[in-house]
Design a protein around this motif. Structure first.
Motif, mmCIF file in Angstrom:
data_model
loop_
_atom_site.group_PDB
_atom_site.id
_atom_site.type_symbol
_atom_site.label_atom_id
_atom_site.label_comp_id
_atom_site.label_asym_id
_atom_site.label_seq_id
_atom_site.Cartn_x
_atom_site.Cartn_y
_atom_site.Cartn_z
ATOM 1 N N ARG A 99 8.152 40.952 37.321
ATOM 2 C CA ARG A 99 8.361 42.303 37.814
ATOM 3 C C ARG A 99 8.020 43.264 36.695
ATOM 4 N N SER A 100 7.972 44.530 37.017
ATOM 5 C CA SER A 100 7.575 45.517 36.020
ATOM 6 C C SER A 100 8.596 45.623 34.893
ATOM 7 N N PHE A 101 8.111 46.001 33.707
ATOM 8 C CA PHE A 101 8.997 46.244 32.579
ATOM 9 C C PHE A 101 9.920 47.426 32.845
ATOM 10 N N LEU A 102 9.521 48.324 33.758
ATOM 11 C CA LEU A 102 10.328 49.501 34.065
ATOM 12 C C LEU A 102 10.743 49.522 35.533
ATOM 13 N N TYR A 103 11.032 48.353 36.094
ATOM 14 C CA TYR A 103 11.340 48.293 37.518
ATOM 15 C C TYR A 103 12.591 49.108 37.870
ATOM 16 N N ARG A 104 13.548 49.189 36.962
ATOM 17 C CA ARG A 104 14.747 49.985 37.255
ATOM 18 C C ARG A 104 14.377 51.460 37.403
ATOM 19 N N THR A 105 13.480 51.938 36.551
ATOM 20 C CA THR A 105 13.019 53.329 36.646
ATOM 21 C C THR A 105 12.276 53.557 37.950
ATOM 22 N N LEU A 106 11.467 52.592 38.368
ATOM 23 C CA LEU A 106 10.716 52.719 39.614
ATOM 24 C C LEU A 106 11.655 52.725 40.825
ATOM 25 N N VAL A 107 12.684 51.883 40.776
ATOM 26 C CA VAL A 107 13.665 51.849 41.868
ATOM 27 C C VAL A 107 14.357 53.207 42.007
ATOM 28 N N LYS A 108 14.751 53.784 40.880
ATOM 29 C CA LYS A 108 15.411 55.097 40.907
ATOM 30 C C LYS A 108 14.496 56.180 41.461
ATOM 31 N N ALA A 109 13.185 56.005 41.259
ATOM 32 C CA ALA A 109 12.215 56.992 41.741
ATOM 33 C C ALA A 109 11.873 56.795 43.215
ATOM 34 N N GLY A 110 12.457 55.773 43.855
ATOM 35 C CA GLY A 110 12.224 55.557 45.276
ATOM 36 C C GLY A 110 11.107 54.599 45.608
ATOM 37 N N ALA A 111 10.690 53.786 44.658
ATOM 38 C CA ALA A 111 9.590 52.857 44.906
ATOM 39 C C ALA A 111 9.975 51.810 45.947
ATOM 40 N N ARG A 112 8.992 51.472 46.782
ATOM 41 C CA ARG A 112 9.113 50.361 47.717
ATOM 42 C C ARG A 112 8.150 49.274 47.241
ATOM 43 N N PHE A 113 8.648 48.038 47.192
ATOM 44 C CA PHE A 113 7.905 46.958 46.546
ATOM 45 C C PHE A 113 7.348 45.973 47.571
ATOM 46 N N VAL A 114 6.239 45.334 47.187
ATOM 47 C CA VAL A 114 5.672 44.225 47.935
ATOM 48 C C VAL A 114 5.460 43.065 46.975
ATOM 49 N N GLU A 115 5.369 41.878 47.526
ATOM 50 C CA GLU A 115 5.082 40.706 46.708
ATOM 51 C C GLU A 115 3.580 40.485 46.642
ATOM 52 N N ILE A 116 3.052 40.401 45.443
ATOM 53 C CA ILE A 116 1.642 40.097 45.226
ATOM 54 C C ILE A 116 1.547 38.996 44.194
ATOM 55 N N ASN A 117 1.016 37.877 44.608
ATOM 56 C CA ASN A 117 0.799 36.753 43.695
ATOM 57 C C ASN A 117 2.085 36.380 42.950
ATOM 58 N N GLY A 118 3.193 36.368 43.690
ATOM 59 C CA GLY A 118 4.460 35.954 43.107
ATOM 60 C C GLY A 118 5.166 36.990 42.268
ATOM 61 N N ALA A 119 4.724 38.257 42.366
ATOM 62 C CA ALA A 119 5.343 39.322 41.572
ATOM 63 C C ALA A 119 5.715 40.492 42.480
ATOM 64 N N ALA A 120 6.725 41.265 42.068
ATOM 65 C CA ALA A 120 7.138 42.462 42.802
ATOM 66 C C ALA A 120 6.377 43.661 42.247
ATOM 67 N N VAL A 121 5.558 44.296 43.092
ATOM 68 C CA VAL A 121 4.710 45.413 42.685
ATOM 69 C C VAL A 121 5.078 46.643 43.511
ATOM 70 N N ALA A 122 5.122 47.817 42.872
ATOM 71 C CA ALA A 122 5.428 49.067 43.584
ATOM 72 C C ALA A 122 4.280 49.412 44.527
ATOM 73 N N GLU A 123 4.529 49.325 45.824
ATOM 74 C CA GLU A 123 3.512 49.588 46.841
ATOM 75 C C GLU A 123 3.358 51.080 47.111
ATOM 76 N N ASP A 124 4.485 51.783 47.199
ATOM 77 C CA ASP A 124 4.456 53.237 47.380
ATOM 78 C C ASP A 124 5.833 53.786 47.042
ATOM 79 N N PHE A 125 5.948 55.108 47.128
ATOM 80 C CA PHE A 125 7.218 55.775 46.817
ATOM 81 C C PHE A 125 7.765 56.505 48.044
#
Length: 239
Positions: free
Chosen positions: A15-41
């Protein structure tokens, strides 16, 4: 995406090094190649317009790798990698990946943005599978997915925004597509690669993973006057 379908990044090893920051910003995640990636906000249609003007996407969970040392260029070429002929240049590979030549014997490999290609993994596996000691020098692998955060800055105002953070002139007449700069960025060392998306200027930014939150904040602060903001990976498909 319904609440039941939403991906929780803390459930993934990658997952991202700053996933907590992305979550607070309203990011919605998808799984890509076994990882959680911010798809949109939360507003992908609006984010397309934001990206055309000034957007910042986090690509840190996507695959990347690096190789360095005597024999690196020859070994990668034998693996089918199209290696740039000079330092501070990048070339796109047949699967959409990018090979950045940072020094005569140092190459960074960025996987394709869709996360479907597996060039970094193939190269790591090929290196590990060869007998030791090698018959000829082949360099050694570098864990770039652990050491470097990976962002994409895009938009018509990107060059003007970067002028606030680094001394390199990133306007197209001075910094064309495929050009790489290893420079000071927001008072830290960073690597910038121009890789426009259609008619939209775009720059890959790679920097120390331990400072990912700091650099993300600096970039957002610098782009505020251009009405920029965070965007997800979905924007890149639309561009």
């Amino acid at each position: 995406m319904s609440a039941e379908q939403q991906i929780q990044p803390e459930h993934f090893a990658r997952r991202s090094f700053l996933y907590r920051t992305l979550v607070k910003a309203g990011a919605r995640f998808v799984e890509i190649n076994g990882a959680a990636v911010a798809e949109d906000f939360g507003a992908p249609e609006v984010e397309v317009q934001t990206a055309r003007r000034m957007g910042l996407a986090d690509l840190s969970p996507l695959p990347r790798s690096g190789f360095k040392g005597q024999g690196t260029v020859e070994w990668l070429s034998a693996q089918g990698v199209d290696v740039p002929g000079e330092s501070n240049r990048a070339l796109r590979q047949s699967d959409g990946a990018l090979a950045l030549r940072l020094a005569p014997s140092e190459i960074m490999i960025l996987g394709d943005l869709a996360g479907q290609g597996d060039l970094p993994a193939k190269l790591n596996q090929a290196w590990d599978s060869e007998a030791l000691p090698p018959k000829t020098p082949r360099g050694f692998p570098l864990p770039r997915d652990e050491t470097h955060a990976w962002f994409l800055v895009m938009g018509t105002q990107a060059s003007a925004m970067f002028a606030k953070l680094c001394a390199v002139d990133l306007r197209p007449q001075s910094f064309p597509g495929g050009q790489v700069a290893q420079t000071s960025l927001a008072k830290m060392t960073g690597t910038i690669l121009r890789d426009d998306k259609g008619e939209t200027p775009a720059f890959h930014v790679l920097a120390d993973s331990a400072s990912a939150d700091y650099l993300w904040g600096c970039l957002l602060d610098a782009m505020a006057e251009f009405e920029g903001g965070p965007v997800g990976l979905a924007v890149l498909r639309d561009l």
